[in-house]
Design a protein around this motif. Structure first.
Motif, PDB file in Angstrom:
ATOM      1  N   ARG A   2     -63.418   7.321  60.283  1.00 24.71           N
ATOM      2  CA  ARG A   2     -61.992   7.271  60.588  1.00 24.71           C
ATOM      3  C   ARG A   2     -61.531   5.826  60.534  1.00 24.71           C
ATOM      4  NH1 ARG A   2     -61.297   8.640  66.181  1.00 24.71           N
ATOM      5  NH2 ARG A   2     -63.447   8.059  66.357  1.00 24.71           N
ATOM      6  N   LEU A   3     -60.392   5.614  59.862  1.00 21.84           N
ATOM      7  CA  LEU A   3     -59.754   4.305  59.900  1.00 21.84           C
ATOM      8  C   LEU A   3     -59.123   4.174  61.277  1.00 21.84           C
ATOM      9  CD1 LEU A   3     -58.983   1.808  58.238  1.00 21.84           C
ATOM     10  CD2 LEU A   3     -56.925   3.027  57.542  1.00 21.84           C
ATOM     11  N   LYS A   4     -59.379   3.050  61.916  1.00 14.87           N
ATOM     12  CA  LYS A   4     -58.953   2.891  63.305  1.00 14.87           C
ATOM     13  C   LYS A   4     -58.346   1.507  63.478  1.00 14.87           C
ATOM     14  CE  LYS A   4     -61.038   3.596  67.830  1.00 14.87           C
ATOM     15  NZ  LYS A   4     -62.264   3.823  68.543  1.00 14.87           N
ATOM     16  N   GLY A   5     -57.254   1.435  64.209  1.00  9.71           N
ATOM     17  CA  GLY A   5     -56.629   0.138  64.446  1.00  9.71           C
ATOM     18  C   GLY A   5     -55.945   0.079  65.799  1.00  9.71           C
ATOM     19  N   GLY A 122     -71.995  -0.476  67.802  1.00  8.30           N
ATOM     20  CA  GLY A 122     -72.289   0.951  67.792  1.00  8.30           C
ATOM     21  C   GLY A 122     -72.016   1.518  66.410  1.00  8.30           C
ATOM     22  N   SER A 123     -71.114   2.499  66.337  1.00 12.23           N
ATOM     23  CA  SER A 123     -70.779   3.124  65.057  1.00 12.23           C
ATOM     24  C   SER A 123     -69.436   2.633  64.516  1.00 12.23           C
ATOM     25  CB  SER A 123     -70.763   4.645  65.216  1.00 12.23           C
ATOM     26  OG  SER A 123     -69.803   5.014  66.188  1.00 12.23           O
ATOM     27  N   LEU A 183     -50.096 -12.174  68.463  1.00 15.28           N
ATOM     28  CA  LEU A 183     -50.269 -10.811  67.975  1.00 15.28           C
ATOM     29  C   LEU A 183     -51.631 -10.711  67.316  1.00 15.28           C
ATOM     30  CD1 LEU A 183     -49.232  -7.951  67.305  1.00 15.28           C
ATOM     31  CD2 LEU A 183     -48.150  -8.950  65.261  1.00 15.28           C
ATOM     32  N   THR A 184     -52.446  -9.772  67.796  1.00 18.02           N
ATOM     33  CA  THR A 184     -53.770  -9.540  67.229  1.00 18.02           C
ATOM     34  C   THR A 184     -53.858  -8.102  66.763  1.00 18.02           C
ATOM     35  OG1 THR A 184     -54.749 -11.139  68.761  1.00 18.02           O
ATOM     36  CG2 THR A 184     -56.256  -9.624  67.653  1.00 18.02           C
ATOM     37  N   TYR A 185     -54.139  -7.907  65.487  1.00 22.05           N
ATOM     38  CA  TYR A 185     -54.432  -6.582  64.952  1.00 22.05           C
ATOM     39  C   TYR A 185     -55.935  -6.459  64.801  1.00 22.05           C
ATOM     40  CZ  TYR A 185     -49.922  -4.479  63.955  1.00 22.05           C
ATOM     41  OH  TYR A 185     -48.694  -3.873  64.090  1.00 22.05           O
ATOM     42  N   THR A 186     -56.516  -5.386  65.335  1.00 20.68           N
ATOM     43  CA  THR A 186     -57.922  -5.070  65.168  1.00 20.68           C
ATOM     44  C   THR A 186     -58.007  -3.865  64.241  1.00 20.68           C
ATOM     45  OG1 THR A 186     -58.382  -5.866  67.401  1.00 20.68           O
ATOM     46  CG2 THR A 186     -60.072  -4.492  66.355  1.00 20.68           C
ATOM     47  N   ILE A 187     -58.725  -4.031  63.137  1.00 18.32           N
ATOM     48  CA  ILE A 187     -58.789  -2.998  62.110  1.00 18.32           C
ATOM     49  C   ILE A 187     -60.257  -2.668  61.843  1.00 18.32           C
ATOM     50  CG2 ILE A 187     -58.212  -2.427  59.712  1.00 18.32           C
ATOM     51  CD1 ILE A 187     -55.941  -4.583  60.047  1.00 18.32           C
ATOM     52  N   GLY A 188     -60.570  -1.372  61.791  1.00 15.44           N
ATOM     53  CA  GLY A 188     -61.951  -1.009  61.559  1.00 15.44           C
ATOM     54  C   GLY A 188     -62.121   0.427  61.161  1.00 15.44           C
ATOM     55  N   VAL A 189     -63.373   0.824  61.016  1.00 15.82           N
ATOM     56  CA  VAL A 189     -63.747   2.212  60.756  1.00 15.82           C
ATOM     57  C   VAL A 189     -64.774   2.627  61.792  1.00 15.82           C
ATOM     58  CG1 VAL A 189     -63.226   2.226  58.294  1.00 15.82           C
ATOM     59  CG2 VAL A 189     -65.486   1.512  59.056  1.00 15.82           C
ATOM     60  N   THR A 190     -64.714   3.904  62.166  1.00 18.80           N
ATOM     61  CA  THR A 190     -65.636   4.460  63.150  1.00 18.80           C
ATOM     62  C   THR A 190     -66.248   5.726  62.594  1.00 18.80           C
ATOM     63  OG1 THR A 190     -64.352   3.556  64.985  1.00 18.80           O
ATOM     64  CG2 THR A 190     -65.838   5.364  65.485  1.00 18.80           C
ATOM     65  N   ALA A 191     -67.560   5.865  62.744  1.00 20.27           N
ATOM     66  CA  ALA A 191     -68.260   7.063  62.275  1.00 20.27           C
ATOM     67  C   ALA A 191     -68.022   8.195  63.246  1.00 20.27           C
ATOM     68  CB  ALA A 191     -69.749   6.784  62.152  1.00 20.27           C
TER      69      ALA A 191
END
Length: 191
Positions: A2-5, A122-123, A183-191
């Motif tokens: 999943r794309l997560k932000g 983690g994932s 302003l901080t954007y955190t962008i990632g993917v999670t299994a």
């Protein structure tokens, strides 16, 4: 996967004391970022997308990017803030009312965007885009929206700017004169 932000907005007074911290999920990726991905990842040369001026641009299949780390004193790309309050829509091509770069009335000084903390936990694999905005306008400015603008070339290799993300900050957060917002954007993917 999943794309997560998420985004975090921290406001400080002129002495650097923290006045407010808002942290929320970012659920508002908008049309242009998907258009750019389709162009690059899908090798699609017929993709067009509205730039931040709402002009439809044919995207460049061989473009490097998208770049989202805006330089100092440049509000055309990177994390951006605004005062608009309209609901987010998939077709948003810009913030409703972006706060311009500067030190005049209603303006914020846009500092350089930093890229930080590429890590696996983690994932989840994630990174951060962070930008400082300094208020030297003479009055308080209320941030009601935030986002990320991307720099990307059109099919003629001309640099254009596209809205990748737009989020509402509700209720809005006031940045006092002499103060700042980060302003901080955190962008990632999670299994």
């Amino acid at each position: 996967m999943r794309l997560k932000g998420s985004y975090t907005l921290e406001v400080r007074d002129r002495e650097g004391r923290l006045l407010k911290r808002v942290r929320r999920p970012s659920r508002s990726y908008v049309r242009s970022i998907v258009d750019i991905w389709a162009c690059q990842w899908g090798n699609q040369s017929a993709v067009t997308s509205p730039d931040t001026g709402n002009t439809s641009r044919p995207l460049g299949i061989n473009s490097a990017g998208p770049r989202m780390s805006g330089p100092n004193d440049d509000s055309t790309y990177g994390p951006v803030v605004g005062t608009g309050t309209n609901a987010v829509a998939i077709g948003d091509y810009a913030l409703q009312t972006q706060v311009a770069h500067g030190t005049g009335a209603g303006q914020l000084d846009y500092e350089v965007t930093t890229y930080q903390n590429l890590q696996t936990s983690g994932s989840t694999r994630k990174f951060e885009l962070r930008r400082l905005f300094v208020n030297q306008s003479g009055a308080s400015i209320t941030v009601n929206e935030c986002g990320i603008y991307a720099q990307f070339e059109d099919s003629g290799a001309v640099v254009r700017y596209f809205c990748a993300v737009r989020d509402l900050v509700s209720p809005g957060v006031a940045v006092p004169n002499g103060g700042s917002a980060t302003l901080t954007y955190t962008i990632g993917v999670t299994a």
